[in-house]
Each structure stands twice: as structure tokens, then as C-alpha cells.
Design an enzyme around this catalytic site. Structure first.
Site, PDB file in Angstrom:
ATOM      1  N   LYS A  11      40.368  42.263 -16.572  1.00  0.00           N
ATOM      2  CA  LYS A  11      41.368  42.009 -15.539  1.00  0.00           C
ATOM      3  C   LYS A  11      42.659  42.793 -15.843  1.00  0.00           C
ATOM      4  O   LYS A  11      42.834  43.330 -16.962  1.00  0.00           O
ATOM      5  CB  LYS A  11      41.648  40.503 -15.479  1.00  0.00           C
ATOM      6  CG  LYS A  11      40.417  39.654 -15.110  1.00  0.00           C
ATOM      7  CD  LYS A  11      40.881  38.230 -14.820  1.00  0.00           C
ATOM      8  CE  LYS A  11      39.784  37.226 -14.910  1.00  0.00           C
ATOM      9  NZ  LYS A  11      40.269  35.852 -14.621  1.00  0.00           N
ATOM     10  N   TYR A  51      36.623  36.039  -5.011  1.00  0.00           N
ATOM     11  CA  TYR A  51      37.013  34.687  -5.407  1.00  0.00           C
ATOM     12  C   TYR A  51      36.863  33.687  -4.253  1.00  0.00           C
ATOM     13  O   TYR A  51      37.581  32.682  -4.210  1.00  0.00           O
ATOM     14  CB  TYR A  51      38.449  34.699  -5.922  1.00  0.00           C
ATOM     15  CG  TYR A  51      38.569  35.208  -7.354  1.00  0.00           C
ATOM     16  CD1 TYR A  51      37.806  34.635  -8.391  1.00  0.00           C
ATOM     17  CD2 TYR A  51      39.444  36.236  -7.688  1.00  0.00           C
ATOM     18  CE1 TYR A  51      37.912  35.094  -9.700  1.00  0.00           C
ATOM     19  CE2 TYR A  51      39.556  36.692  -9.002  1.00  0.00           C
ATOM     20  CZ  TYR A  51      38.788  36.113  -9.998  1.00  0.00           C
ATOM     21  OH  TYR A  51      38.896  36.551 -11.301  1.00  0.00           O
ATOM     22  N   ASN A 114      43.615  35.510 -18.423  1.00  0.00           N
ATOM     23  CA  ASN A 114      42.590  35.260 -19.443  1.00  0.00           C
ATOM     24  C   ASN A 114      41.654  36.450 -19.665  1.00  0.00           C
ATOM     25  O   ASN A 114      40.508  36.297 -20.074  1.00  0.00           O
ATOM     26  CB  ASN A 114      41.829  33.969 -19.128  1.00  0.00           C
ATOM     27  CG  ASN A 114      41.151  33.997 -17.776  1.00  0.00           C
ATOM     28  OD1 ASN A 114      41.165  35.025 -17.096  1.00  0.00           O
ATOM     29  ND2 ASN A 114      40.545  32.890 -17.395  1.00  0.00           N
ATOM     30  N   HIS A 117      36.589  38.574 -16.621  1.00  0.00           N
ATOM     31  CA  HIS A 117      35.761  37.812 -15.679  1.00  0.00           C
ATOM     32  C   HIS A 117      34.311  38.103 -16.002  1.00  0.00           C
ATOM     33  O   HIS A 117      33.963  39.239 -16.344  1.00  0.00           O
ATOM     34  CB  HIS A 117      36.034  38.243 -14.229  1.00  0.00           C
ATOM     35  CG  HIS A 117      34.988  37.759 -13.264  1.00  0.00           C
ATOM     36  ND1 HIS A 117      35.044  36.500 -12.701  1.00  0.00           N
ATOM     37  CD2 HIS A 117      33.823  38.317 -12.832  1.00  0.00           C
ATOM     38  CE1 HIS A 117      33.964  36.334 -11.934  1.00  0.00           C
ATOM     39  NE2 HIS A 117      33.213  37.422 -12.000  1.00  0.00           N
ATOM     40  N   GLU A 128      28.390  39.450  -6.626  1.00  0.00           N
ATOM     41  CA  GLU A 128      29.546  40.184  -7.152  1.00  0.00           C
ATOM     42  C   GLU A 128      29.211  41.653  -7.423  1.00  0.00           C
ATOM     43  O   GLU A 128      30.032  42.535  -7.177  1.00  0.00           O
ATOM     44  CB  GLU A 128      30.050  39.488  -8.427  1.00  0.00           C
ATOM     45  CG  GLU A 128      30.619  38.103  -8.134  1.00  0.00           C
ATOM     46  CD  GLU A 128      30.941  37.301  -9.391  1.00  0.00           C
ATOM     47  OE1 GLU A 128      30.759  37.815 -10.510  1.00  0.00           O
ATOM     48  OE2 GLU A 128      31.386  36.141  -9.235  1.00  0.00           O
TER      49      GLU A 128
HETATM   50  P1  IDP Z   1      36.020  31.689 -14.780  1.00  0.00           P
HETATM   51  O1  IDP Z   1      36.834  32.970 -14.684  1.00  0.00           O
HETATM   52  O2  IDP Z   1      35.890  31.224 -16.185  1.00  0.00           O
HETATM   53  O3  IDP Z   1      34.704  31.790 -14.072  1.00  0.00           O
HETATM   54  P2  IDP Z   1      36.917  30.099 -12.524  1.00  0.00           P
HETATM   55  O4  IDP Z   1      36.973  28.615 -12.491  1.00  0.00           O
HETATM   56  O5  IDP Z   1      35.884  30.799 -11.720  1.00  0.00           O
HETATM   57  O6  IDP Z   1      36.859  30.551 -14.045  1.00  0.00           O
HETATM   58  O7  IDP Z   1      38.355  30.609 -12.062  1.00  0.00           O
HETATM   59  C1  IDP Z   1      38.574  31.961 -11.763  1.00  0.00           C
HETATM   60  C2  IDP Z   1      39.869  32.407 -12.405  1.00  0.00           C
HETATM   61  O8  IDP Z   1      40.935  31.732 -11.761  1.00  0.00           O
HETATM   62  C3  IDP Z   1      40.015  32.049 -13.876  1.00  0.00           C
HETATM   63  O9  IDP Z   1      39.442  33.002 -14.734  1.00  0.00           O
HETATM   64  C4  IDP Z   1      41.517  31.965 -14.046  1.00  0.00           C
HETATM   65  O10 IDP Z   1      42.074  33.258 -14.292  1.00  0.00           O
HETATM   66  C5  IDP Z   1      41.976  31.490 -12.677  1.00  0.00           C
HETATM   67  N1  IDP Z   1      42.244  30.059 -12.710  1.00  0.00           N
HETATM   68  C6  IDP Z   1      41.344  29.059 -12.782  1.00  0.00           C
HETATM   69  N2  IDP Z   1      41.933  27.855 -12.781  1.00  0.00           N
HETATM   70  C7  IDP Z   1      43.270  28.109 -12.695  1.00  0.00           C
HETATM   71  C8  IDP Z   1      44.423  27.275 -12.634  1.00  0.00           C
HETATM   72  O11 IDP Z   1      44.336  26.035 -12.663  1.00  0.00           O
HETATM   73  N3  IDP Z   1      45.630  27.914 -12.543  1.00  0.00           N
HETATM   74  C9  IDP Z   1      45.755  29.280 -12.492  1.00  0.00           C
HETATM   75  N4  IDP Z   1      44.678  30.092 -12.544  1.00  0.00           N
HETATM   76  C10 IDP Z   1      43.464  29.521 -12.639  1.00  0.00           C
HETATM   77 MG    MG Z   2      34.247  31.966 -12.084  1.00  0.00          MG
END
Ligand code: IDP
Ligand code: MG
Length: 137
Positions: A11, A51, A114, A117, A128
Site C-alpha cells: 500500500k 474495497y 498497515n 493487502h 481482485e
Molecule cells: P485486511 O486488509 O486485513 O483484509 P479488512 O478488514 O479487509 O482487513 O480491511 C481493509 C483495510 O481497511 C485494512 O487493511 C485497514 O487498512 C483498513 N481498516 C480496517 N478496519 C479499519 C478501521 O477500523 N479504521 C481504519 N481503517 C481500517
Molecule cells: Mg480484506
């Protein structure tokens, strides 16, 4: 055991912090193959589709804004059970919960930034990969 393909993104935070090589090294060291790799800035429509499952979440705008804010690296990665295994190499979504030794555990501090992805199921991976590499996988 199953041969699979998955979409991995470094990312914008990972690219800006100079972690492209670190992520690629971990993928290759594990024994997975990189079948395609592109660096570019995502447009809003593609980000919203990518997303789509999070459309109604309170963080959706922040998420789409961030993922389109600067270049990212998209990869198709393949190997045995690569989808679940890459999720494990990445670590938990919230870096606070991510095990040390995982990418997020080693390099990230907040959930919104983080680093990586990875597709979460064979269905997501197909959807995707079609979005990022149309007609190629
Ligand atoms: P993942 O990336 O581990 O699959 P997902 O639940 O699919 O996690 O969420 C997608 C992305 O959205 C996450 O990687 C994170 O960067 C962001 N995200 C998820 N939950 C939150 C939140 O509560 N606040 C801000 N960003 C979030
Ligand atoms: Mg995800």
C-alpha cells in the site's frame, strides 16, 4: 494442498517507507512466485470496487482516500495455499494484534496504515486479480 494465486498490494505507506523490497523479499524467501508486478496510483473507481465489501463502514472514505493517495505496488503471487499463507505472513489487520515476525507486526503501528493487502479467499483473489490485472489470470 492447492496451487493458488492471490493479489498482494504494497500500500502507499509501504511504498513511501521504502518497504517494497522488504515485502517482496519475504514473499520470495517463503518460496512463492511473483507472476505479475505493477507500480501505479489507483483511481477512485477501482479502489471503491476493490474495497466494495467495506462500502458501509465508517472508515470507507479514509480507506479509499488513502489507497488512492500515492503509488502502490500490485502483485499476483502464486504457490501452494498462498492465500491463507500470505494472510499469515502479513499478520492481523490491526498491527497491535499482529504477531512479531509478520509484516504488519514488524513494520506497522496503526490499522489505517498497515503496509500490505492480501486477498482473503479464493473468491476474493479471483475478483481482485481480475480488477488489477484484467484478463491475465
Ligand atoms: P485486511 O486488509 O486485513 O483484509 P479488512 O478488514 O479487509 O482487513 O480491511 C481493509 C483495510 O481497511 C485494512 O487493511 C485497514 O487498512 C483498513 N481498516 C480496517 N478496519 C479499519 C478501521 O477500523 N479504521 C481504519 N481503517 C481500517
Ligand atoms: Mg480484506
Amino acid at each position: 494442498m492447492a496451487e493458488q494465486q492471490t493479489l498482494i498490494l504494497v500500500k502507499p505507506d509501504g511504498v513511501q517507507r521504502g518497504l517494497i523490497g522488504e515485502v517482496i523479499a519475504r514473499i520470495e524467501r517463503k518460496g512463492y512466485r511473483i507472476d505479475a508486478l505493477e507500480l501505479g496510483t489507483l483511481d477512485r473507481a477501482t479502489a471503491e470496487q476493490h474495497y466494495a465489501e467495506h462500502t458501509d463502514k465508517p472508515f470507507f472514505e479514509e480507506l479509499v482516500g488513502f489507497i488512492t493517495s500515492a503509488p502502490l505496488v500490485a502483485m499476483c503471487v502464486s504457490g501452494e495455499d498462498v492465500i491463507a499463507s500470505m494472510r499469515s505472513l502479513m499478520g492481523a489487520t490491526n498491527p497491535l494484534d499482529a504477531t512479531p515476525g509478520s509484516i504488519r507486526g514488524d513494520f506497522a503501528t496503526v490499522i489505517g496504515e498497515n503496509i500490505v493487502h492480501g486477498s482473503d479467499s479464493p473468491e476474493s483473489a479471483k475478483r481482485e486479480l481480475d480488477l488489477f490485472f484484467p484478463g491475465r489470470f
